[in-house]
Design an enzyme around this catalytic site. Structure first.
Site, PDB file in Angstrom:
ATOM      1  N   THR A 125      42.008  45.457  43.953  1.00 14.11           N
ATOM      2  CA  THR A 125      42.752  44.196  44.000  1.00 14.11           C
ATOM      3  C   THR A 125      43.011  43.788  45.449  1.00 14.11           C
ATOM      4  OG1 THR A 125      44.847  45.405  43.780  1.00 14.11           O
ATOM      5  CG2 THR A 125      43.886  44.518  41.755  1.00 14.11           C
ATOM      6  N   ARG A 161      40.391  43.222  48.736  1.00 18.01           N
ATOM      7  CA  ARG A 161      39.403  42.213  49.105  1.00 18.01           C
ATOM      8  C   ARG A 161      38.035  42.674  48.642  1.00 18.01           C
ATOM      9  NH1 ARG A 161      40.664  38.524  52.881  1.00 18.01           N
ATOM     10  NH2 ARG A 161      38.843  37.499  51.983  1.00 18.01           N
ATOM     11  N   GLU A 216      32.363  36.036  46.301  1.00 24.46           N
ATOM     12  CA  GLU A 216      33.422  35.540  45.408  1.00 24.46           C
ATOM     13  C   GLU A 216      33.386  34.010  45.388  1.00 24.46           C
ATOM     14  OE1 GLU A 216      38.223  35.664  45.437  1.00 24.46           O
ATOM     15  OE2 GLU A 216      37.246  37.621  45.563  1.00 24.46           O
ATOM     16  N   HIS A 239      40.166  36.877  40.516  1.00 23.19           N
ATOM     17  CA  HIS A 239      41.138  36.878  41.614  1.00 23.19           C
ATOM     18  C   HIS A 239      42.488  36.300  41.151  1.00 23.19           C
ATOM     19  CE1 HIS A 239      41.352  36.860  46.284  1.00 23.19           C
ATOM     20  NE2 HIS A 239      42.511  37.228  45.758  1.00 23.19           N
TER      21      HIS A 239
END
Length: 321
Positions: free
Chosen positions: A236, A238, A267, A286
């Site tokens: 959680t 990067r 991402e 995210h």
């Protein structure tokens, strides 16, 4: 005359109302797609303030294109998307939103741990695909969480909050960090371990590090090879902290049991990315801090930083890196 600011994403109503009382707000009024870099440059050009997100590239060229820019307020804890040295050289204040998302992110990290351990994603697909025909002793067997060993890499606010949650499951908690913290060990009942030792001993490895040159690619083929075959990786922090190709190979070959990611590299992941073909991987978009309360408070903190900088006052939460 109220100062003009550009906001790169839609704000919650309360934060937008407060900002609008002090500033003339130009806001990118969409959740998706995000504004292209060129759009951010163009719409910041004549502004004194910029409120941005972690996915926005804020570099020296953008700052040079906005000679009146006084403050950059990041609505996130991390700020590696901002050229901090360039901002300092141009006397532009930079703020972020630390602390506010600690508990929500720790909740979500533990939720990912539980979901991956008990193969909840696979179980949901099993039912939806019509494979549930009967109850069986060997169907979708997962990993025990209670009294398992949790390895926390990065023992900052979120890592400590995760350790507190693990206590309720009687987990043994190891941690690795740039420096040992004896007072924290006594307070939380956690044990320090060298990074490689933690990887070798932990049933669950949860990543909570800042993105730096040292942590980019922190988990690669070598590190995954050190982990137990029944181990699960949770990220959680990067996306760039984990090598996606190495992770794919480790999951595909069964070198580790599973992984659960809230952040990825790239991402977002393209729908046809091969990681998404793996049944032993959970990917969330995210959303670790995505509770109404947390995101609302983050936005208000970012607004308060922005207003303070525009008024020439110290930012409540300045970036210190």
């Amino acid at each position: 005359m109220r100062p003009e600011v550009f906001v790169t994403r839609r704000l919650p109503a309360l934060a937008l109302e407060e900002l609008s009382q002090s500033c003339q707000v130009d806001m990118w009024d969409h959740e998706s797609p995000p504004p292209p870099y060129e759009t951010i440059v163009a719409r910041t050009r004549d502004k004194e303030g910029l409120l941005c997100l972690l996915t926005d590239r804020i570099d020296a060229a953008l700052m040079d294109a906005a000679p009146g820019l006084k403050v950059i307020s990041q609505c996130a804890v991390g700020y590696d998307n901002i050229d901090i040295q360039a901002a300092r050289a141009r006397h532009i204040a930079v703020g972020n939103t630390p602390g506010v998302l600690t508990e929500a992110t720790a909740d979500f990290a533990f939720a990912l741990l539980m979901a991956s351990a008990r193969r909840i994603g696979e179980a949901i697909d099993y039912v939806r695909n019509g494979d549930w025909k009967t109850w069986g002793l060997t169907i979708l067997l997962g990993q025990d969480v209670h009294r398992a060993t949790l390895g926390i890499v990065g023992m900052g606010r979120i890592g400590q909050a995760l350790a507190r949650r693990a206590e309720g499951f009687e987990m043994r908690v190891l941690y690795s960090d740039v420096a040992r913290q004896p007072s924290l060990e006594a307070r939380l009942g956690v044990e320090y371990a060298a990074f490689d030792d933690l990887l070798q001993q932990a049933d669950f490895v949860s990543l909570h590090v800042n993105l730096t040159p040292q942590t980019t690619g922190l988990i690669g083929s070598r590190e995954l090879a050190l982990m137990k075959q029944n181990a699960i990786l949770i990220n959680t922090s990067r996306g760039q902290v984990v090598d996606p190709q190495a992770l794919y190979q480790a999951l595909k070959s069964g070198r580790i049991a599973g992984a659960a990611l809230d952040v990825t590299d790239p991402e977002p992941l393209p729908p046809d990315h091969r990681l998404l073909s793996l049944p032993n991987l959970i990917v969330a978009p995210h959303i670790a801090s995505a509770t109404e309360s947390t995101r609302g408070r983050m936005a208000l903190m970012a607004v308060h930083n922005l207003i303070a900088g525009l008024e020439g006052n110290p930012l409540p939460n300045p970036v210190s890196g």
